[in-house]
Scaffold this active site. Structure first.
Site, PDB file in Angstrom:
ATOM      1  N   ASN A   1      46.426  -2.327  64.817  1.00 50.62           N
ATOM      2  CA  ASN A   1      45.324  -2.964  63.943  1.00 50.62           C
ATOM      3  C   ASN A   1      44.599  -3.991  65.322  1.00 50.62           C
ATOM      4  O   ASN A   1      45.251  -4.843  65.604  1.00 50.62           O
ATOM      5  CB  ASN A   1      45.901  -3.690  62.794  1.00 50.62           C
ATOM      6  CG  ASN A   1      44.498  -4.197  62.019  1.00 50.62           C
ATOM      7  OD1 ASN A   1      43.605  -4.173  62.354  1.00 50.62           O
ATOM      8  ND2 ASN A   1      45.185  -3.680  60.304  1.00 50.62           N
TER       9      ASN A   1
ATOM     10  N   HIS B   1      40.498  -1.238  59.852  1.00 51.59           N
ATOM     11  CA  HIS B   1      40.537  -1.525  58.136  1.00 51.59           C
ATOM     12  C   HIS B   1      39.353  -2.457  57.875  1.00 51.59           C
ATOM     13  O   HIS B   1      39.477  -2.990  57.654  1.00 51.59           O
ATOM     14  CB  HIS B   1      42.087  -3.156  57.587  1.00 51.59           C
ATOM     15  CG  HIS B   1      42.153  -2.577  55.831  1.00 51.59           C
ATOM     16  ND1 HIS B   1      42.818  -3.767  55.313  1.00 51.59           N
ATOM     17  CD2 HIS B   1      41.202  -2.689  55.274  1.00 51.59           C
ATOM     18  CE1 HIS B   1      43.019  -3.455  53.731  1.00 51.59           C
ATOM     19  NE2 HIS B   1      41.838  -3.063  53.966  1.00 51.59           N
TER      20      HIS B   1
ATOM     21  N   ARG C   1      35.949  -3.518  55.852  1.00 52.05           N
ATOM     22  CA  ARG C   1      36.144  -4.020  54.474  1.00 52.05           C
ATOM     23  C   ARG C   1      34.806  -3.921  54.090  1.00 52.05           C
ATOM     24  O   ARG C   1      34.100  -3.913  55.215  1.00 52.05           O
ATOM     25  CB  ARG C   1      36.980  -5.216  54.088  1.00 52.05           C
ATOM     26  CG  ARG C   1      38.253  -5.687  54.464  1.00 52.05           C
ATOM     27  CD  ARG C   1      38.940  -6.988  54.371  1.00 52.05           C
ATOM     28  NE  ARG C   1      39.785  -7.469  54.652  1.00 52.05           N
ATOM     29  CZ  ARG C   1      41.361  -6.651  53.507  1.00 52.05           C
ATOM     30  NH1 ARG C   1      40.469  -6.537  52.571  1.00 52.05           N
ATOM     31  NH2 ARG C   1      42.565  -7.172  53.945  1.00 52.05           N
TER      32      ARG C   1
ATOM     33  N   HIS D   1      34.814  -7.915  59.715  1.00 53.12           N
ATOM     34  CA  HIS D   1      35.534  -7.811  60.668  1.00 53.12           C
ATOM     35  C   HIS D   1      35.537  -6.211  61.055  1.00 53.12           C
ATOM     36  O   HIS D   1      33.840  -6.425  62.515  1.00 53.12           O
ATOM     37  CB  HIS D   1      37.177  -8.179  60.754  1.00 53.12           C
ATOM     38  CG  HIS D   1      37.424  -7.491  59.493  1.00 53.12           C
ATOM     39  ND1 HIS D   1      37.592  -6.268  58.959  1.00 53.12           N
ATOM     40  CD2 HIS D   1      38.203  -8.390  59.077  1.00 53.12           C
ATOM     41  CE1 HIS D   1      38.105  -6.760  58.066  1.00 53.12           C
ATOM     42  NE2 HIS D   1      38.595  -8.267  57.559  1.00 53.12           N
TER      43      HIS D   1
ATOM     44  N   GLU E   1      42.260   1.759  57.206  1.00 50.82           N
ATOM     45  CA  GLU E   1      42.873   1.502  55.792  1.00 50.82           C
ATOM     46  C   GLU E   1      42.190   0.911  54.982  1.00 50.82           C
ATOM     47  O   GLU E   1      40.853   0.896  55.025  1.00 50.82           O
ATOM     48  CB  GLU E   1      44.180  -0.043  56.193  1.00 50.82           C
ATOM     49  CG  GLU E   1      45.094   0.371  57.524  1.00 50.82           C
ATOM     50  CD  GLU E   1      45.801  -1.218  57.019  1.00 50.82           C
ATOM     51  OE1 GLU E   1      47.048  -1.053  57.562  1.00 50.82           O
ATOM     52  OE2 GLU E   1      45.026  -1.488  57.390  1.00 50.82           O
TER      53      GLU E   1
ATOM     54  N   THR F   1      43.487 -10.892  52.308  1.00 47.79           N
ATOM     55  CA  THR F   1      44.002 -10.402  53.300  1.00 47.79           C
ATOM     56  C   THR F   1      44.976  -9.954  52.418  1.00 47.79           C
ATOM     57  O   THR F   1      44.844  -9.501  51.028  1.00 47.79           O
ATOM     58  CB  THR F   1      45.481 -10.765  54.200  1.00 47.79           C
ATOM     59  OG1 THR F   1      45.807  -9.880  54.970  1.00 47.79           O
ATOM     60  CG2 THR F   1      46.017 -11.798  53.296  1.00 47.79           C
TER      61      THR F   1
ATOM     62  N   HIS G   1      51.893  -5.593  57.628  1.00 53.19           N
ATOM     63  CA  HIS G   1      52.322  -6.876  57.789  1.00 53.19           C
ATOM     64  C   HIS G   1      52.919  -8.368  57.660  1.00 53.19           C
ATOM     65  O   HIS G   1      54.175  -8.239  57.196  1.00 53.19           O
ATOM     66  CB  HIS G   1      51.916  -7.306  56.011  1.00 53.19           C
ATOM     67  CG  HIS G   1      50.627  -8.276  55.340  1.00 53.19           C
ATOM     68  ND1 HIS G   1      49.531  -7.852  55.708  1.00 53.19           N
ATOM     69  CD2 HIS G   1      50.790  -9.226  54.902  1.00 53.19           C
ATOM     70  CE1 HIS G   1      48.185  -8.524  54.972  1.00 53.19           C
ATOM     71  NE2 HIS G   1      49.471  -9.662  54.959  1.00 53.19           N
TER      72      HIS G   1
END
Length: 251
Positions: free
Chosen positions: A15, A51, A53, A58, A82, A112, A203
């Protein structure tokens, strides 16, 4: 390009969100998300995870499209996106058709990921989106807590895989509760496999806790690791870090 570690039973997906997080603090384009991904793939990583968002704090939309294009030069490696399918995830799934999409029940302002899906509440809303992604040729994984009883439900709504949310294991690692928590994950992974699901995990997995987790959960086919791996890479470099995680998987 084929992976030199293709014989491993469990794949490593890196990731790269935290690379983008550092980049976004300035306007210089460094560190490069694309360069990080390529260095990790060259070292043997089996895939790249992002991921994106909704607030683009990021990974940005442009990163997703650039990575999807660059991944074409790495046949056999996976691109995993994701996110929450009720927010922005499906736009990316439709546009770039990654190898895998992981549905995560995050709110827009969530710090998160910190919990899995409640399928009793959201299963019927998820069902048509899972079907749409699969019709596009995209494998669907649901982010789930380590609840063995919930695995059949994930299969029933059409998912191909589940990703077990491993922060509770990471928090218990090295404490008196480690064995108890790890047993719950082992039972959840076994239940998922028995239901016909593939099993991913992620995670807060790191170099210390990864091998014991995989030893207890042999059904796990893929781990997605970001924060700890990128933190290690600050000291060791991408290539050595990826090789270190692959060695933990092999062990």
């Amino acid at each position: 390009m084929t992976s030199p570690t293709s014989a491993l039973r469990c794949a490593l997906s890196v990731n790269v969100n935290k690379v983008a997080l550092v980049r976004n603090t300035r306007h210089l384009g460094i560190p490069s998300v694309l360069r990080a991904a390529e260095l990790c793939l060259a070292a043997g990583a089996h895939g790249i995870t992002v991921h994106p968002r909704p607030d683009a704090r990021h990974i940005r939309a442009g990163d997703v499209h650039e990575l999807a294009q660059r991944m074409q030069a790495w046949p056999g490696r996976e691109f995993n996106i994701e996110g929450n399918p009720f927010q922005n995830l499906m736009d990316f799934v439709r546009a770039v058709r990654p190898t895998q999409c992981t549905f995560v029940p995050d709110s827009e302002d969530q710090f998160t990921s910190d919990h899995g899906w409640d399928l009793a509440r959201d299963g019927e809303r998820l069902r048509p989106l899972i079907a749409e992604a699969r019709a596009l040729g995209v494998r669907v994984s649901l982010f789930m807590d380590a609840d063995p009883a919930a695995m059949a439900g994930a299969r029933a709504v059409g998912a191909d895989r589940v990703e077990l949310y491993t922060e509770p294991y990471a928090a218990a690692f090295g404490t008196a509760r480690q064995a108890e928590v790890l047993d719950a994950f082992a039972r959840a992974a076994a239940a998922a496999a028995a239901a016909g699901l593939g099993v991913n995990a992620g995670h807060d997995l790191n170099r210390a806790n990864l091998t014991p987790f995989l030893q207890a959960c042999p059904a796990v086919q893929e781990v997605s690791i970001g924060h700890a791996l990128i933190a290690d890479a600050l000291e060791l470099g991408y290539a050595e870090t990826v090789r270190a995680y692959l060695a933990r998987i092999a062990a």
